[in-house]
Design a protein around this motif. Structure first.
Motif, PDB file in Angstrom:
ATOM      1  N   GLN A  63       0.851  -1.199   0.000  1.00  0.00           N
ATOM      2  CA  GLN A  63       0.000   0.000   0.000  1.00  0.00           C
ATOM      3  C   GLN A  63       0.885   1.248   0.000  1.00  0.00           C
ATOM      4  OE1 GLN A  63      -3.591   0.702   0.356  1.00  0.00           O
ATOM      5  NE2 GLN A  63      -2.690   2.711  -0.025  1.00  0.00           N
ATOM      6  N   LYS A  92      -2.572   6.210   0.288  1.00  0.00           N
ATOM      7  CA  LYS A  92      -3.135   6.637  -0.996  1.00  0.00           C
ATOM      8  C   LYS A  92      -4.018   5.493  -1.485  1.00  0.00           C
ATOM      9  CE  LYS A  92       0.925   9.196  -2.437  1.00  0.00           C
ATOM     10  NZ  LYS A  92       2.155   8.879  -3.139  1.00  0.00           N
ATOM     11  N   GLN A  93      -5.334   5.746  -1.458  1.00  0.00           N
ATOM     12  CA  GLN A  93      -6.281   4.696  -1.815  1.00  0.00           C
ATOM     13  C   GLN A  93      -6.064   4.214  -3.250  1.00  0.00           C
ATOM     14  OE1 GLN A  93      -8.161   3.175   0.334  1.00  0.00           O
ATOM     15  NE2 GLN A  93      -7.402   4.603   1.897  1.00  0.00           N
ATOM     16  N   GLY A  94      -6.002   2.906  -3.428  1.00  0.00           N
ATOM     17  CA  GLY A  94      -5.893   2.339  -4.778  1.00  0.00           C
ATOM     18  C   GLY A  94      -4.514   2.488  -5.392  1.00  0.00           C
ATOM     19  N   VAL A  95      -3.515   2.871  -4.579  1.00  0.00           N
ATOM     20  CA  VAL A  95      -2.156   3.013  -5.119  1.00  0.00           C
ATOM     21  C   VAL A  95      -1.234   2.039  -4.379  1.00  0.00           C
ATOM     22  CG1 VAL A  95      -0.270   4.596  -5.664  1.00  0.00           C
ATOM     23  CG2 VAL A  95      -2.607   5.480  -5.517  1.00  0.00           C
ATOM     24  N   THR A 142      -1.533   2.462 -10.102  1.00  0.00           N
ATOM     25  CA  THR A 142      -2.719   3.182  -9.642  1.00  0.00           C
ATOM     26  C   THR A 142      -3.924   2.469 -10.242  1.00  0.00           C
ATOM     27  OG1 THR A 142      -1.319   5.127  -9.873  1.00  0.00           O
ATOM     28  CG2 THR A 142      -3.626   5.534  -9.444  1.00  0.00           C
ATOM     29  N   SER A 143      -4.853   2.043  -9.398  1.00  0.00           N
ATOM     30  CA  SER A 143      -5.963   1.215  -9.880  1.00  0.00           C
ATOM     31  C   SER A 143      -7.017   2.036 -10.602  1.00  0.00           C
ATOM     32  CB  SER A 143      -6.642   0.515  -8.706  1.00  0.00           C
ATOM     33  OG  SER A 143      -5.689  -0.111  -7.910  1.00  0.00           O
ATOM     34  N   SER A 147      -8.588   6.179  -8.836  1.00  0.00           N
ATOM     35  CA  SER A 147      -7.510   6.465  -7.862  1.00  0.00           C
ATOM     36  C   SER A 147      -6.724   7.716  -8.260  1.00  0.00           C
ATOM     37  CB  SER A 147      -6.532   5.293  -7.778  1.00  0.00           C
ATOM     38  OG  SER A 147      -7.234   4.116  -7.587  1.00  0.00           O
ATOM     39  N   TYR A 158      -3.569  10.866  -6.927  1.00  0.00           N
ATOM     40  CA  TYR A 158      -2.574  11.378  -5.983  1.00  0.00           C
ATOM     41  C   TYR A 158      -2.986  12.819  -5.727  1.00  0.00           C
ATOM     42  CZ  TYR A 158       1.153   7.916  -7.069  1.00  0.00           C
ATOM     43  OH  TYR A 158       1.921   6.799  -7.227  1.00  0.00           O
ATOM     44  N   PRO A 214      -7.989  11.346 -11.624  1.00  0.00           N
ATOM     45  CA  PRO A 214      -8.544   9.995 -11.455  1.00  0.00           C
ATOM     46  C   PRO A 214      -8.164   9.027 -12.586  1.00  0.00           C
ATOM     47  CG  PRO A 214     -10.177  11.646 -10.904  1.00  0.00           C
ATOM     48  CD  PRO A 214      -8.999  12.404 -11.443  1.00  0.00           C
ATOM     49  N   THR A 215      -7.688   7.861 -12.183  1.00  0.00           N
ATOM     50  CA  THR A 215      -7.303   6.819 -13.140  1.00  0.00           C
ATOM     51  C   THR A 215      -8.546   6.080 -13.609  1.00  0.00           C
ATOM     52  OG1 THR A 215      -5.172   6.518 -12.051  1.00  0.00           O
ATOM     53  CG2 THR A 215      -5.978   4.662 -13.353  1.00  0.00           C
ATOM     54  N   ALA A 238     -12.583  -1.329 -10.819  1.00  0.00           N
ATOM     55  CA  ALA A 238     -11.297  -1.320 -10.100  1.00  0.00           C
ATOM     56  C   ALA A 238     -10.483  -2.577 -10.394  1.00  0.00           C
ATOM     57  CB  ALA A 238     -11.535  -1.177  -8.606  1.00  0.00           C
TER      58      ALA A 238
END
Ligand SMILES: O=C(O)CCC(=O)C(=O)O
Ligand SMILES: [Fe+2]
Length: 307
Positions: free
Chosen positions: A99, A117-120, A182-183, A187, A189, A258-259, A265
């Motif tokens: 994570q 960092k959520q999803g990273v 990065t999902s 996700s 930054y 956003p990715t 996801a």
């Protein structure tokens, strides 16, 4: 050549990395089902590409604080970037990613807090990853042996050292590396500066150098790197192909948009891979230099965002 690079590289980075490596990854690495292979990166071609871009990178760093290659596959071919993405995925399958987290500094109290960092997810590739990811390791090794010196020389030749502009003094002996995914599903930054504290925190990172490993990136996949190079100037750079982006680690605010916000996801085809190297400077005067044209950019951008 490959053998020599390999041993120098593993010695250099393995020691540094020992403290962050966990036991699970050592075990999975021992029993990895992936056959070790030789790298396919054409070192000479890659060095030639860096040589070609160096004067532009140096000039653009001085004038704008950042540089992005104009084409997605300017420094490495689509085939090469595809191989590097595969190797990044193999490292992930070996359990090498963790994570990702970052730190926030409170503008008033100066207190530093850590947040996920959520999803990273990220790993710090090093010489021990050579069998699984030989091209990633060779890429890092060649870049470190080539680019800092090239940029230092280009800056000197262009006469771009004066009262306001310090010599880059980019180091050829050390760097930090991060391979991040990065999902999809949005996700991000948040807006940040990579090295906000500088010498106060013994952080001498000066140049951030990212290569994206997304050979099949399509318009709409999101995840653009938004660089703020002046208070009202935002540049969005798609993380497509093998695009390379460089900017000052201590001065340039940036964020990741956003990715693949509309994708699931779990859709791994939309995972956004980026390999980042941070190159330190040997010229400490260059870090948060008060005479630099970007010296107040961070304060201006963050105070505007908070108001
Ligand atoms: O992946 C990117 O485009 C930027 C990543 C970033 O800002 C960081 O790792 O500090
Ligand atoms: Fe960053």
């Amino acid at each position: 050549m490959f053998q020599a690079t390999r041993s120098i590289f593993s010695q250099g980075l393995t020691k540094n990395h020992a403290c962050v490596q966990n036991k699970t990854s050592i075990l999975t690495r021992c029993f990895s089902s992936i056959e070790p292979r030789e790298p396919v990166l054409n070192v000479e071609q890659f060095q030639q590409a860096l040589l070609k871009h160096a004067p532009l990178i140096s000039k653009s760093l001085v004038t704008q604080g950042f540089y992005a290659t104009p084409e997605p596959f300017s420094v490495l071919s689509k085939e090469m970037i595809t191989v590097m993405r595969e190797q990044s995925i193999n490292l992930r399958n070996e359990g090498r990613y963790e994570q990702s987290w970052s730190e926030k500094i409170d503008a008033v109290t100066g207190k530093v807090t850590r947040f996920d960092k959520q999803g990273v997810f990220a790993c710090e590739p090093d010489g021990q990853d050579y069998d699984t990811a030989p091209d990633l390791i060779l890429y890092m090794s060649v870049l470190l042996q080539t680019l800092p010196e090239l940029l230092n020389v280009c800056q000197e030749r262009a006469g771009d050292v004066n009262d306001d502009i310090e010599a880059f003094g980019l180091s050829m002996s050390s760097f930090n590396a991060k391979l991040a995914v990065t999902s999809p599903g949005g996700s991000v930054y948040p807006l940040h500066i990579d090295n906000p504290q500088g010498l106060q925190a013994n952080d001498i990172r000066k140049l951030t150098c990212i290569i994206y490993l997304n050979p099949d990136y399509e318009t709409g996949d999101g995840g653009e790197l938004r660089i703020v190079s002046a208070v009202d100037e935002k540049i969005d750079i798609p993380p497509d192909g093998g695009r390379m982006v460089l900017f000052w680690s201590d001065e340039i605010p940036h964020e990741v948009l956003p990715t693949a916000p509309n994708a699931d996801a779990g859709d791994s085809s939309k995972d956004r891979y980026a390999l980042t190297l941070w190159i330190p400077t040997d010229n400490y005067q260059a870090i948060h230099n008060p005479r630099s044209k970007f010296s107040v950019l961070g304060d201006e951008v963050f105070s505007k965002n908070n108001s």
